[in-house]
Scaffold this motif. Structure first.
Motif: not given
Length: 84
Positions: A33-34, A30
């Motif tokens: 991805k961010k 995550t």
């Protein structure tokens, strides 16, 4: 002199051993991805899978490192700039 062996004990756990679970792995994914660096992360993974030699993947590794470092100093990820 005693020939009896000492009782077996478990070796101490190293703090460097990955003891995480799937949730912790998802948090790492995550965060990548961010950061906007996910595509480069996948390129590094693909290169390492193909060549099995990090030396042959240095160009992609450097791109990924640059992306992550730019996010750490507050610059917007390249993907975010391109979508504007």
């Amino acid at each position: 002199m005693s020939t009896a062996a000492a009782p077996a004990t478990k070796p101490p756990q190293s703090p460097h051993i990955w003891t995480g679970n799937a949730d912790q792995e998802d948090r790492v994914e995550t965060l990548i991805k961010k950061s906007g660096c996910w595509d480069l992360h996948l390129k590094v993974s693909d290169c390492m899978g193909e060549h099995r030699d990090w030396r042959k993947c240095q160009d992609v590794v450097k791109e990924f490192r640059t992306c992550v470092q730019s996010v750490q100093v507050g610059e917007p990820p390249k993907d975010a700039e391109e979508k504007k």
